[in-house]
Design a protein around this motif. Sequence first.
Motif, PDB file in Angstrom:
ATOM      1  N   THR A 112      30.208-108.196  -9.021  1.00  0.00           N
ATOM      2  CA  THR A 112      30.438-106.786  -8.731  1.00  0.00           C
ATOM      3  C   THR A 112      30.221-105.934  -9.979  1.00  0.00           C
ATOM      4  OG1 THR A 112      32.796-106.931  -9.263  1.00  0.00           O
ATOM      5  CG2 THR A 112      32.147-107.419  -6.991  1.00  0.00           C
ATOM      6  N   ALA A 113      30.221-104.611  -9.788  1.00  0.00           N
ATOM      7  CA  ALA A 113      29.992-103.688 -10.901  1.00  0.00           C
ATOM      8  C   ALA A 113      31.103-103.766 -11.942  1.00  0.00           C
ATOM      9  CB  ALA A 113      29.869-102.262 -10.366  1.00  0.00           C
ATOM     10  N   ASP A 114      32.302-104.213 -11.554  1.00  0.00           N
ATOM     11  CA  ASP A 114      33.390-104.361 -12.516  1.00  0.00           C
ATOM     12  C   ASP A 114      33.588-105.832 -12.918  1.00  0.00           C
ATOM     13  OD1 ASP A 114      34.226-104.942  -9.958  1.00  0.00           O
ATOM     14  OD2 ASP A 114      36.227-104.106 -10.181  1.00  0.00           O
ATOM     15  N   GLU A 169      21.419-101.515  -3.580  1.00  0.00           N
ATOM     16  CA  GLU A 169      22.735-101.529  -4.233  1.00  0.00           C
ATOM     17  C   GLU A 169      22.882-102.647  -5.264  1.00  0.00           C
ATOM     18  OE1 GLU A 169      26.017 -99.889  -1.314  1.00  0.00           O
ATOM     19  OE2 GLU A 169      24.931-101.528  -0.319  1.00  0.00           O
ATOM     20  N   TYR A 170      21.832-103.416  -5.515  1.00  0.00           N
ATOM     21  CA  TYR A 170      21.968-104.530  -6.453  1.00  0.00           C
ATOM     22  C   TYR A 170      20.611-104.899  -7.035  1.00  0.00           C
ATOM     23  CZ  TYR A 170      20.394-107.087  -2.285  1.00  0.00           C
ATOM     24  OH  TYR A 170      19.695-107.513  -1.186  1.00  0.00           O
ATOM     25  N   ARG A 198      23.458-108.702  -9.080  1.00  0.00           N
ATOM     26  CA  ARG A 198      24.400-107.848  -9.799  1.00  0.00           C
ATOM     27  C   ARG A 198      24.513-106.518  -9.069  1.00  0.00           C
ATOM     28  NH1 ARG A 198      27.884-108.357 -14.420  1.00  0.00           N
ATOM     29  NH2 ARG A 198      28.649-106.252 -14.677  1.00  0.00           N
ATOM     30  N   LEU A 199      25.733-106.186  -8.596  1.00  0.00           N
ATOM     31  CA  LEU A 199      25.935-104.927  -7.885  1.00  0.00           C
ATOM     32  C   LEU A 199      25.904-103.773  -8.884  1.00  0.00           C
ATOM     33  CD1 LEU A 199      28.719-105.913  -5.324  1.00  0.00           C
ATOM     34  CD2 LEU A 199      26.260-106.315  -5.260  1.00  0.00           C
ATOM     35  N   LYS A 200      25.251-102.697  -8.519  1.00  0.00           N
ATOM     36  CA  LYS A 200      25.073-101.572  -9.446  1.00  0.00           C
ATOM     37  C   LYS A 200      26.332-100.709  -9.546  1.00  0.00           C
ATOM     38  CE  LYS A 200      20.093-101.309  -8.530  1.00  0.00           C
ATOM     39  NZ  LYS A 200      18.995-100.469  -7.967  1.00  0.00           N
ATOM     40  N   ASP A 201      26.886-100.325  -8.421  1.00  0.00           N
ATOM     41  CA  ASP A 201      28.042 -99.414  -8.428  1.00  0.00           C
ATOM     42  C   ASP A 201      29.237 -99.945  -7.651  1.00  0.00           C
ATOM     43  OD1 ASP A 201      26.609 -97.303  -9.845  1.00  0.00           O
ATOM     44  OD2 ASP A 201      25.481 -97.040  -7.977  1.00  0.00           O
ATOM     45  N   LEU A 202      29.017-100.891  -6.787  1.00  0.00           N
ATOM     46  CA  LEU A 202      30.077-101.369  -5.906  1.00  0.00           C
ATOM     47  C   LEU A 202      31.020-102.303  -6.664  1.00  0.00           C
ATOM     48  CD1 LEU A 202      30.699-100.828  -2.917  1.00  0.00           C
ATOM     49  CD2 LEU A 202      29.512-102.951  -2.366  1.00  0.00           C
ATOM     50  N   THR A 203      32.292-101.925  -6.755  1.00  0.00           N
ATOM     51  CA  THR A 203      33.291-102.731  -7.449  1.00  0.00           C
ATOM     52  C   THR A 203      33.916-103.739  -6.503  1.00  0.00           C
ATOM     53  OG1 THR A 203      35.071-101.198  -6.918  1.00  0.00           O
ATOM     54  CG2 THR A 203      33.825-100.773  -8.956  1.00  0.00           C
ATOM     55  N   GLY A 230      35.742-101.861  -3.931  1.00  0.00           N
ATOM     56  CA  GLY A 230      34.788-101.214  -3.040  1.00  0.00           C
ATOM     57  C   GLY A 230      34.144-102.195  -2.079  1.00  0.00           C
TER      58      GLY A 230
END
Length: 369
Positions: free
Chosen positions: A201-203, A262-263, A286-291, A294
């Motif tokens: 995820t993004a985080d 999204e990735y 690797r997700l760009k913005d989705l945590t 999320g």
Amino acid sequence: MGGIDLANGVVGAVLGMLVAVLFQDPIQNSWYRLRTRSRSAVRNRRRREESSPAWRTFSLGPLHTPALIVEGDGESSIPAQAVYIQVLDQEIELPSDMVGWWAEIEEENTRLRAEGRAPLWNGPRYAVETLDISRTALEENPEIHLRLRPTDYYTFLAAQQLDRRLPDGTTPRSRYLDPGDPLRAPAFLQCSLAVNIAVVTADDMLVVSRRSNHVRMAPGVWNSSVNEGMSRHIDSSGRSAPDLYAVARRGMREELSIEPHEYTLELLAFVLDIEKRHWSAHFYARLKDLTCAGLQERMSRGVADRWEHQTIDFVPFRPSAVIKYMLRADRIHLWAPLAPALFHLALVHAYSRTPVERAGAQIVRRMAD
């Protein structure tokens, strides 16, 4: 007399000093070499010649798997244009003494359908005829050549009975497979080609899924973030060959409800489960913005293939955290065969090999203390 004794003593002392100066270092060096050779001789006497196969399956300390990493080291990804897929026309045929096993599976599912219960759909699949690897002339980049043949799900299930006795007392495993040559096998025993994806995820949380107890193959085991089998019906447009990246994107959509924009997606390796003859293309997403939060919220609004998973864990995507997780007492014996190699390759891709190997060695050493 006393003077003579004194002179003799002085001469003796001088000669002794001279001998010590001239011969002490050579004598000490010779003694050191003698002791070193003696210890080495003892060690060599204890040692014996060893032979090890060049191909070894993935292991990490006490974790041992049947996953053979055939191509890819994690650090470099394999570009899409380096993968060539050819689909042959002739469909897979089982040996005559295994055809009855296919008929048993068909009969069982006909009975389930008649009883109003859920049968197994005999979907069209691909079998791996060969997977060949070469290198480009100048850069020595990998090129993968996959040759596939049409098959179906019932053939796959019949061929999975590798240790079932044939009429002559042998088994498919003993008759058709050579442990010393794991890459060589007849296509009818290799009716499984899938993609496995490590999703972060993004985080920086690694998604780890546990397969449902209701799936036919490997129920209840911990697995990759996304596992998607290649379908001859869905993944081939007309007579064109399937695209591994397209299969991976379908898996991301169906299992996690994530869309391609999204990735980022990278192909890391080709891996073979030598026990079951399952081939896999290992990917890293690797997700760009989705945590993490999320993604959980997204999945709460519906997932196409939710029934395939019963639990999803989120693990901090750091070498020490992921390796500790893989070696946990309640995980180490419940892994799908191909998942640990996937997560290790993803760590190497993100952090490089040296820190990942160092973290693994430290954790294994602490477990042994």
